[in-house]
Every structure is written in structure tokens, then in C-alpha cells.
Design an enzyme around this catalytic site. Structure first.
Site, PDB file in Angstrom:
ATOM      1  NE  ARG A   1     -10.775   1.431  -5.824  1.00 44.16           N
ATOM      2  CZ  ARG A   1     -11.674   1.178  -4.888  1.00 44.16           C
ATOM      3  NH1 ARG A   1     -12.713   1.975  -4.746  1.00 44.16           N
ATOM      4  NH2 ARG A   1     -11.550   0.140  -4.068  1.00 44.16           N
TER       5      ARG A   1
ATOM      6  N   GLY B   1     -11.682 -11.365  -2.748  1.00 46.08           N
ATOM      7  CA  GLY B   1     -12.609 -10.618  -1.911  1.00 46.08           C
ATOM      8  C   GLY B   1     -12.216 -10.635  -0.437  1.00 46.08           C
ATOM      9  CB  THR B   2     -13.138  -8.289   2.328  1.00 51.53           C
ATOM     10  OG1 THR B   2     -14.521  -8.301   1.972  1.00 51.53           O
ATOM     11  CG2 THR B   2     -12.528  -7.004   1.802  1.00 51.53           C
TER      12      THR B   2
ATOM     13  CB  ALA C   1      -2.501  -5.881   4.034  1.00 55.05           C
TER      14      ALA C   1
ATOM     15  N   GLY D   1     -19.692   0.492   1.641  1.00 56.43           N
ATOM     16  CA  GLY D   1     -20.825  -0.400   1.852  1.00 56.43           C
ATOM     17  C   GLY D   1     -21.801   0.270   2.802  1.00 56.43           C
TER      18      GLY D   1
ATOM     19  CE  LYS E   1      30.045  14.602  10.388  1.00 56.30           C
ATOM     20  NZ  LYS E   1      30.946  13.587   9.827  1.00 56.30           N
TER      21      LYS E   1
ATOM     22  N   GLY F   1      -4.961  -6.763  -1.147  1.00 58.55           N
ATOM     23  CA  GLY F   1      -5.509  -6.160  -2.363  1.00 58.55           C
ATOM     24  C   GLY F   1      -4.468  -5.416  -3.172  1.00 58.55           C
TER      25      GLY F   1
ATOM     26  CD  GLN G   1      -7.216 -12.749  -0.625  1.00 59.73           C
ATOM     27  OE1 GLN G   1      -6.717 -11.627  -0.484  1.00 59.73           O
ATOM     28  NE2 GLN G   1      -8.508 -12.925  -0.765  1.00 59.73           N
TER      29      GLN G   1
ATOM     30  CB  ALA H   1      40.894  36.712   7.808  1.00 56.91           C
TER      31      ALA H   1
END
Ligand code: UD1
Ligand code: CA
Length: 453
Positions: free
Chosen positions: A16, A79-80, A10, A135, A347, A12, A74, A419
Site C-alpha cells: 500500500r 503472515g506475521t 519487517a 485487528g 564554510k 512485508g 522470511q 574595493a
């Protein structure tokens, strides 16, 4: 506890996604992508779950501060394969399962069959209609995988391959460590690819096997907002079909969103555009009209939630009729045959059986007795600017329209409020409370008129 460790990648940037947020924190079905992966990993009862973080790692670490997960950094995203190396010293079990933080829909039974696989290296692969971007699994003449080629490195023939690498591997730990040390970065991205371990394993005659998930979308990764939206629909459609199989009527399975757990008893019907968040339970014969949002609530048998209502943190009794356009907030609890109409907000209140509030009201911090009628425009004035106060309305009270109940206040059983009254003192049982200025009449009053020049 099983003799396996799980590494979740996780770190990266998720370029994109075009976002300042780390990719794995984007939400699918109401929770971060990474949560889905962690939840699935947890079902294996592994010895340790290690998450490799890098880009925006403080955000991710903070989010999981209360958990028992192990985080490793990392610093540079090389890279992976390089990412898995960072977790190397934590890998002490016989096998290591590698999951990707951006492949959130993998299901527990799929990773279970991968980890059960006796091969030295097991890869989760899938045949996709459109394999672009993934891949590709390149198999040798013997039919076993020889290598994985990334889209960017693939030639025309390799690109034709529709079997893709889901990115998920289960490898015997000593072997994995050996392969990681051998990785190089001579590829189009100049990255240390985890996928190269297949080439090494194949060259050195270790056994490699593949396992495939049962659902089409399990392997899909999220690299863009487009893919995130597509996967959300896949996920939702799957949730909807599971409910329909269990007997729920869903008017359009393409137009329902479940962001959590929805449990339905028999003969529940759900119209279009509804969102269910957190834990929601719907009883027998409950009907939910269109565009309703229900969060962390229970709706008991034979009740109807009408269009455009919000129900949050509530327990709705049986044979209730709620909405349209009702807003039911946390702490609301209604008994049987309660009616709540349009533009009524409730509420922290209890409503006993047969109570009604049919139009335009605010009921907060209140106890409403059985068969009480709350007239249109009634407001509990529960807040003095500093503290909240309770309103108690006993059984069979009739509250006329446009009444303000200034809390703390109690209206005794059977009383009527005229009322337009502002009630500031407790009302005894059985009578009429009235607080209005006397009406006057000016017979010769002239209505102002516009003057023309
Ligand atoms: C990867 C696989 C590809 C597979 C696809 C499945 C490699 C080289 N490629 O490609 O074969 O079909 O996943 O979705 O493995 N990450 C790190 N550190 C890094 C780089 C990546 O932690 O230095 C993490 C990312 O945060 C992400 C995951 O690894 O969660 C995958 O990385 P990504 O760059 O998305 O790989 P893909 O190009 O999708
Ligand atoms: Ca990816």
C-alpha cells in the site's frame, strides 16, 4: 541485560506504500521507521534483537551492517505468525517481545509496562476513534480477550469494536513456540496470523492481559503514504508540545519539524516553517525566524537566525545576527556579536568577535579576525581545482567591496583593501592594498544606436 528477546517484523512488502523501497525504510522524523523501533527496543536491554526481513532485504541488511542486530530471512511473506516462526531458534530468554517495523512511535515506557506484565500473554491494545484497518480485540463474558479478528475477517458486530490490536505482544517464550507451531492459515488472507495466539491461549486457559500506551498515536501503524504523513504530524506535534511545556515559544506547533534532537535554553522563540535536523542546541533568548533550517549546530545565547537561513555543522556565538538568506556550512565557528547578512556563504571558517560580512560573499577555509569588515561581494578564492587553500584576515582589516582574495593569502592587522581588488600576495599590516586598472575616459565616445530601415 534482561531475560528477554525482541523480534521486530519487517519482511512485508508494504504494497500500500506504492514504493520500490521497503516500507520500514521510509522515514519518520528524519530516520527510517525501523530505526525508531530498534531504538525503542534497545532501551529494554534485551538479550537479542532479531529482525525478520524478506522483501528488499539486502537494502535493509546493508543499512544496519555496522550494528549488532540479528537478521533472519522470511523468504515468502506468509503472515506475521510465520514471520515470528523464522526467529524461533534465536529465542532463548524467558519472554519474547514482538514489535512491528511499521509501528514506529511506540514509546519505551509502553513496552516496559508490557514486558513487566506477569500474564502468560500480554497484548498492547488501544481504543481508537477510528479502528478501521486494525485487528479488533474481542473480549469474552469474563472481560478478558478471547481472540483478535482482522478487519477482513470481522463481521459487522466485531467491526464495531474500537479496541484494536497494536500488533505488539509479550509472550512467555516456551508458550510462544508452542502456539507458533499450531498456527493455520484459514482466514481471508490465507496467512499465518500471529494474532491467533490469543485464541489458543484463551482456549487453553493461559492468562492474557492487556496494557495500553499513554499517547493516542503510539499504536498507529504505517501502511500508506497517507498514514505516514499523518503519523509524522502526530509525532511533530508531540515534540512541539514537549518543547512548549519546557518554555519554548513556538509560533505555530503545526508548522515545525524536528528530525533529531532539539535542546533549548530559556526564552527561545521559533517562528513558522523551521526544520531542525540531527543535534541542535539553542541558547538562552535565541530567536529563530521563519523558514530556517538548522542541522547539527549550536547557537549560543541572545543570537538571532533570520528568515530563510541554513545553518549546518556550525557553532554560532552569542549576540550574533545571521541572515536573512545566509548559508552557514560545516566548520563555521563565530565568536560574539558577529553579523552575517543576506546571500553570504561561509564554510570551514572562524569569525572572531564583531566581524561582519553583511552582503553577498563567499568565505571558505578562512580565519577572520576581530572587528573585520568584509565588504559586499568579497570572495575567498580557496580552490585551485585540486587543493583548498587558507585565507587569513587579521584583526581590524577593512575589505572593500568586490574583492577577490586568492588563497593562500594573509592580510595583516589593520590594513585596508580597496574595493575591486584582486589580492594575490600577502598584505602587510596597517596600510592600503589596491589592485585595479587605472580608470580612463573617452570624451567623444558615441554610444551605438539601433538603425531603423
Ligand atoms: C497487523 C495485525 C493487526 C494489527 C496491525 C497493527 C496481524 C495478522 N495483524 O495488521 O491485528 O492491528 O498489524 O498495525 O498480525 N510482516 C512480515 N512478514 C509477513 C507479514 C508481515 O514480516 O509475512 C511484517 C510487516 O513488514 C509489518 C508487520 O509485519 O512490519 C505487520 O504486517 P502488516 O501486513 O502491515 O499487518 P497489518 O495488516 O497492518
Ligand atoms: Ca501494518
Amino acid at each position: 541485560m534482561n531475560n528477554i528477546d525482541v523480534v521486530i517484523l519487517a519482511a512485508g512488502k508494504g504494497t500500500r506504500m506504492k514504493s520500490t523501497q521497503p516500507k520500514v525504510m521510509h522515514q519518520l522524523a528524519g530516520k527510517p521507521l525501523l530505526d525508531h523501533v530498534i531504538d525503542t527496543a534497545t532501551t529494554l536491554k534485551p538479550k537479542e534483537i532479531i529482525i525478520v526481513v524478506g522483501h528488499e532485504e539486502t537494502t535493509i541488511r546493508k543499512h544496519y551492517a555496522q550494528t549488532h542486530l540479528t537478521f533472519v530471512s522470511q523468504k515468502q511473506q506468509l503472515g506475521t505468525g510465520h514471520a515470528v516462526s523464522q526467529a524461533s531458534k534465536h529465542l532463548t530468554s524467558a519472554k519474547t517481545l514482538i514489535l512491528l517495523g511499521d509501528v514506529p512511535c511506540i514509546r519505551p515506557d509502553s513496552i516496559k509496562s508490557l514486558t513487566d506484565c506477569p500474564a502468560d500473554v500480554a497484548v498492547l491494545t488501544q481504543i481508537l476513534e477510528n479502528p478501521t484497518g486494525y485487528g479488533r480485540i474481542i473480549r469474552g463474558d469474563d472481560g478478558s480477550p478471547h481472540m483478535i479478528v482482522e478487519e477482513k475477517d470481522a463481521d459487522q458486530k466485531e467491526k464495531q469494536t474500537r479496541e484494536i490490536n497494536t500488533g505488539i505482544f509479550c509472550v512467555k517464550t516456551p508458550l510462544l513456540k508452542k502456539f507458533l507451531e499450531a498456527l493455520t492459515n484459514d482466514n481471508a488472507n490465507e496467512e499465518y496470523y500471529l494474532t491467533d495466539i490469543i485464541k489458543y491461549a484463551s482456549n487453553q486457559r493461559f492468562s492474557i492481559d492487556t496494557v495500553s500506551p499513554s499517547l493516542d498515536f503510539e499504536a498507529k501503524g504505517v501502511n500508506s503514504k497517507q498514514q505516514l504523513a499523518e503519523l509524522e504530524r502526530d509525532y511533530q506535534l508531540e515534540s512541539a508540545s514537549r518543547l512548549m511545556k519546557a518554555g519554548v515559544t513556538i509560533l505555530d506547533p503545526m508548522r515545525i519539524d524536528i528530525r533529531g534532537t532539539l535542546t533549548c535554553d530559556s526564552d527561545v522563540s521559533i517562528d513558522v516553517g523551521c526544520i531542525f535536523e540531527g543535534n541542535v542546541r539553542l541558547g538562552k533568548n535565541v530567536s529563530v525566524e521563519s523558514n530556517v533550517i538548522i542541522r547539527d549546530s549550536i547557537v549560543k545565547d541572545n543570537s538571532t537566525i533570520r528568515a530563510f537561513s541554513h545553518v549546518d555543522g556550525a557553532s554560532i556565538g552569542s549576540f550574533n545576527d545571521i541572515g536573512p538568506y545566509a548559508r552557514i556550512r560545516p566548520g563555521t565557528e563565530s565568536q560574539t556579536r558577529v553579523k552575517v547578512g543576506n546571500f553570504v556563504e561561509i564554510k570551514s571558517a572562524t569569525l572572531d568577535s564583531d566581524a561582519k560580512a553583511n552582503h553577498l560573499s563567499y568565505i571558505g577555509d578562512a580565519t577572520i579576525g576581530a572587528s573585520v569588515n568584509v565588504g559586499a561581494g568579497t570572495i575567498t578564492c580557496n580552490y585551485d581545482g585540486a587543493r583548498k587553500h587558507q585565507t587569513v584576515i587579521e584583526d581590524n582589516v577593512f575589505i572593500g567591496s568586490d574583492t577577490q582574495l586568492v588563497a593562500p593569502v594573509t592580510v595583516g592587522a589593520g590594513s585596508t583593501i580597496a574595493a575591486g581588488s584582486t589580492i594575490t600576495k600577502d598584505v602587510p599590516s596597517g596600510g592600503l592594498a589596491l589592485s585595479r586598472t587605472k580608470q580612463t575616459f573617452i570624451a567623444d565616445w558615441k554610444r551605438p544606436t539601433k538603425t531603423t530601415k
